[in-house]
Write an enzyme that holds these catalytic residues in place. Structure first.
Site, PDB file in Angstrom:
ATOM      1  CG  HIS A  28      -1.765   3.268   4.835  1.00 15.73           C
ATOM      2  ND1 HIS A  28      -3.037   2.842   5.180  1.00 15.73           N
ATOM      3  CD2 HIS A  28      -1.167   2.213   4.229  1.00 15.73           C
ATOM      4  CE1 HIS A  28      -3.196   1.586   4.799  1.00 15.73           C
ATOM      5  NE2 HIS A  28      -2.077   1.181   4.229  1.00 15.73           N
ATOM      6  CG  ASP A  31      -4.769   4.816   7.274  1.00 21.44           C
ATOM      7  OD1 ASP A  31      -3.590   4.583   7.627  1.00 21.44           O
ATOM      8  OD2 ASP A  31      -5.270   4.312   6.245  1.00 21.44           O
ATOM      9  CB  SER A  43      -0.936   0.008   1.217  1.00 20.17           C
ATOM     10  OG  SER A  43      -0.198  -0.108   2.418  1.00 20.17           O
TER      11      SER A  43
END
Length: 377
Positions: free
Chosen positions: A353, A350, A59
């Protein structure tokens, strides 16, 4: 990254935290002081010969491939992308750009690295590089399988497919030259530890200590890099892992101090340092004539941001901007989530991340390595 285990145990705590945050007045705004245009003030290299940028991993470098697969590990909805161009949620697991977006601009190729699975990509977009990365993936195939995302092996298969498409469009010789002049970026490994090894029982049944698991991962890394080299990759940058003991969700789930005081788990970060040392040694042994392998140190700049937040303009480094900041990621950070007033003050977007501001700082820290790599082409 998505943490499939232990989350249910924290839902009562989460509800209390969300209520507290609402009373503190955290609101969703569509403007803030971030790094949207700061990067354009940076001088770019004059001798750039990079033909394309190809990206693989998790990610931290997925620009939207998970939008096109059946998985819960998605973020193609607000508030993700709120500081991206036109506030569009692209599928990047942050509020704006990724390091690879800054990199593509810096070497003069394009402003953003698009996801390979986007069916609307033109030939020109394909030729200048794409991301094959998938949020929640890792070098360990099981890591990706936990939430049905794209394994590293499948990412390599997609690159081979990409190569065939290019050969059919521009010919084998031009494709060979383009790939030989391209920059290959790999960023993965954090999910293997933080999600898989420490938060599911499966790998610990086979690898009784983390050192054994690290050796297994090194085999997977070597196999993947060799696969890229076999396809013509000549300049490959491989990112190490960050101090993942400092991820907000890891502190929440694994530290024993979910609320206060919130501190990094040093034993986890020590594992990250050991892994990074093994990775550096592996890259040195794999390098052959005509091929350059670069270790990209992201541990040091991220650790420095955590230790010296004021230096980078951060006021919060243990909680994310979205929701309570303690556990939300992907579908738990959604249009109904409350969001901090200024994400650029937060190191994390978040609970997993980094924010765009953090990615920008990492990009600035690795610029010397980028410059050196460009000179090898």
């Amino acid at each position: 990254m998505i943490f499939p285990c232990k989350i249910i145990l924290f839902l009562p705590i989460l509800l209390i935290i969300i209520f507290q945050n609402k009373t503190q007045g955290r609101t969703l705004l569509l403007n803030n002081n971030n790094n949207n245009n700061n990067y354009k003030k940076l001088p770019r290299p004059f001798n750039n010969t990079v033909s394309a940028v190809f990206v693989f991993g998790d990610s931290t470098v997925d620009s939207g491939n998970n939008n096109y697969i059946n998985t819960i590990a998605k973020c193609d909805f607000p508030p993700y992308g709120r500081d991206f161009s036109n506030h569009v949620p692209t599928g990047r697991f942050t509020n704006g750009r990724l390091v690879t977006d800054y990199l593509a601009w810096y070497v003069g190729i394009k402003d953003f690295v698009p996801p390979y699975l986007d069916p609307s990509l033109s030939l020109d977009e394909l030729m200048t590089g794409v991301s094959f990365a998938s949020g929640s993936s890792g070098f360990d195939p099981l890591t990706a399988q936990l939430v049905d995302v794209i394994t590293m092996e499948k990412q390599l298969e997609y690159f081979k497919e990409y190569k065939r498409k290019l050969e059919n469009s521009i010919g084998k010789e031009k494709t060979k030259i383009l790939i030989s002049k391209a920059a290959f970026i790999i960023s993965a490994g954090t999910n293997d530890f933080a999600v898989n090894y420490y938060n599911t029982p499966f790998r610990r049944q086979k690898y009784y200590n983390v050192s054994q698991y690290q050796q297994f991962l090194m085999q997977m890394v070597q196999q993947f890099i060799q696969g890229l080299m076999n396809e013509g990759a000549r300049v490959i940058g491989v990112a190490g892992v960050p101090p993942f003991g400092c991820l907000p969700i890891v502190i929440t789930i694994d530290s024993g101090d979910a609320l206060q005081p919130r501190r990094c788990i040093e034993s986890y970060s020590a594992v990250a340092r050991e892994y990074n040392s093994l990775l550096q040694r592996l890259l040195k042994t794999m390098e052959i004539d005509g091929t350059k392998l670069f270790y990209v140190d992201i541990y040091s700049p991220i650790n420095d941001m955590i230790q010296n937040p004021i230096k980078y303009g951060f006021s919060e480094v243990t909680m994310g901007c979205c929701g309570s900041g303690l556990i939300e990621a992907s579908i738990l950070c959604n249009p109904k989530s409350i969001v901090c007033n200024n994400p650029s003050n937060h190191m994390f977007w978040d609970a997993v991340h980094p924010s765009e501001a953090t990615y920008y700082n990492v990009f600035k820290a690795i610029r010397p390595s980028i410059d050196f790599a460009i000179n090898q082409l």
